[in-house]
Design a protein around this motif. Structure first.
Motif, mmCIF file in Angstrom:
data_model
loop_
_atom_site.group_PDB
_atom_site.id
_atom_site.type_symbol
_atom_site.label_atom_id
_atom_site.label_comp_id
_atom_site.label_asym_id
_atom_site.label_seq_id
_atom_site.Cartn_x
_atom_site.Cartn_y
_atom_site.Cartn_z
ATOM 1 N N THR A 116 54.536 9.071 -38.903
ATOM 2 C CA THR A 116 55.691 8.230 -39.235
ATOM 3 C C THR A 116 56.959 8.671 -38.521
ATOM 4 O O THR A 116 57.884 7.879 -38.353
ATOM 5 C CB THR A 116 55.940 8.240 -40.753
ATOM 6 N N ASP A 120 55.761 3.973 -34.360
ATOM 7 C CA ASP A 120 55.826 2.762 -35.174
ATOM 8 C C ASP A 120 54.588 1.893 -34.944
ATOM 9 O O ASP A 120 54.561 0.722 -35.302
ATOM 10 C CB ASP A 120 57.096 1.962 -34.868
ATOM 11 N N LEU A 123 53.029 -0.002 -37.973
ATOM 12 C CA LEU A 123 53.715 -1.256 -38.285
ATOM 13 C C LEU A 123 53.296 -2.350 -37.312
ATOM 14 O O LEU A 123 53.113 -3.513 -37.695
ATOM 15 C CB LEU A 123 55.231 -1.050 -38.220
ATOM 16 N N GLU A 181 59.361 -3.498 -38.819
ATOM 17 C CA GLU A 181 59.969 -3.243 -37.512
ATOM 18 C C GLU A 181 61.467 -2.993 -37.647
ATOM 19 O O GLU A 181 62.030 -2.107 -36.995
ATOM 20 C CB GLU A 181 59.721 -4.437 -36.580
ATOM 21 N N ALA A 184 61.951 0.391 -39.194
ATOM 22 C CA ALA A 184 61.692 1.445 -38.210
ATOM 23 C C ALA A 184 62.926 1.700 -37.353
ATOM 24 O O ALA A 184 63.240 2.850 -37.017
ATOM 25 C CB ALA A 184 60.508 1.055 -37.328
#
Length: 213
Positions: A116, A120, A123, A181, A184
């Motif tokens: 994480t 990304d 995701l 997104e 992120a």
């Protein structure tokens, strides 16, 4: 020897394990799988089979101090900087006394921090998977309508309900991926990592010359 390698001009010298003696098959297997997975989903090179034991120059230490994030994943942060890196392979003997305090729970947390903190891609996978599911369901709905009005073949049973639910589920997954997104990007800004890493600079020397002149 780490220091000898450092004298060759490397800012980071990793101690790379040639083996993992004394560890269980499960621990060796999960560690190997994790590092290979991490290598595929992060946008930079992370050395395989390398822990946190390494030699780093003062330049790297100063760069680390500019990264104020709370969940630190040092092996990822140091690799992310992109400084000149080398590795020394060594044979690690099994533990002579005691047991490792690094439980599977701590290993799992470390793995989550690594994924994480620097990728990304999960995701990305969620949003793409949602889009594909929604698209396939939508195409099947079009086919069902075509079959009913043109071919006069009505699709009976629970198929229509299942397809509709799948379509809505795909839309939800896709929407969650889009929201992810944005999150992120917020997460990247909150970390406040420097945009650039300067390997060398002559600014101080230029200032000194101007002052003397």
């Amino acid at each position: 020897d780490l220091y000898t390698e450092h004298l060759k001009g490397f800012d980071v010298v990793n101690a790379k394990r040639a083996n993992r003696r004394g560890e269980s098959v499960i621990k060796r297997g999960t560690a190997k799988l994790y590092y290979r997975l991490l290598k595929r989903i992060v946008p930079f090179e992370i050395p395989l089979d390398t822990g946190d034991f390494r030699l780093i120059s003062k330049k790297v230490v100063d760069a680390l101090n500019t990264m104020p994030e709370q969940n630190r994943y040092l092996r990822g942060q140091i690799a992310w900087m992109g400084y000149k890196t080398s590795s020394i392979i060594y044979e690690r003997d099994s533990r002579k006394r005691g047991e490792s305090g690094y439980t599977y729970g701590k290993m799992f947390k470390l793995a989550v921090d690594g994924i994480t903190g620097f990728s990304d891609r999960p995701l990305w996978l969620v949003s793409r998977m949602g889009f594909i599911i929604a698209l396939l369901s939508f195409l099947f709905i079009i086919y069902a309508i075509f079959a009913h009005f043109i071919m006069e073949q009505t699709i009976t049973g629970w198929t229509s309900i299942i397809v509709s639910a799948t379509f809505l589920g795909g839309i939800q997954l896709f929407s969650i991926g889009i929201i992810g997104e944005y999150i992120a990007r917020i997460n990247a800004n909150v970390k406040q990592r420097p945009m650039y890493m300067v390997e060398s600079s002559n600014i101080e020397s230029v200032k000194t010359k101007k002052i003397r002149s």
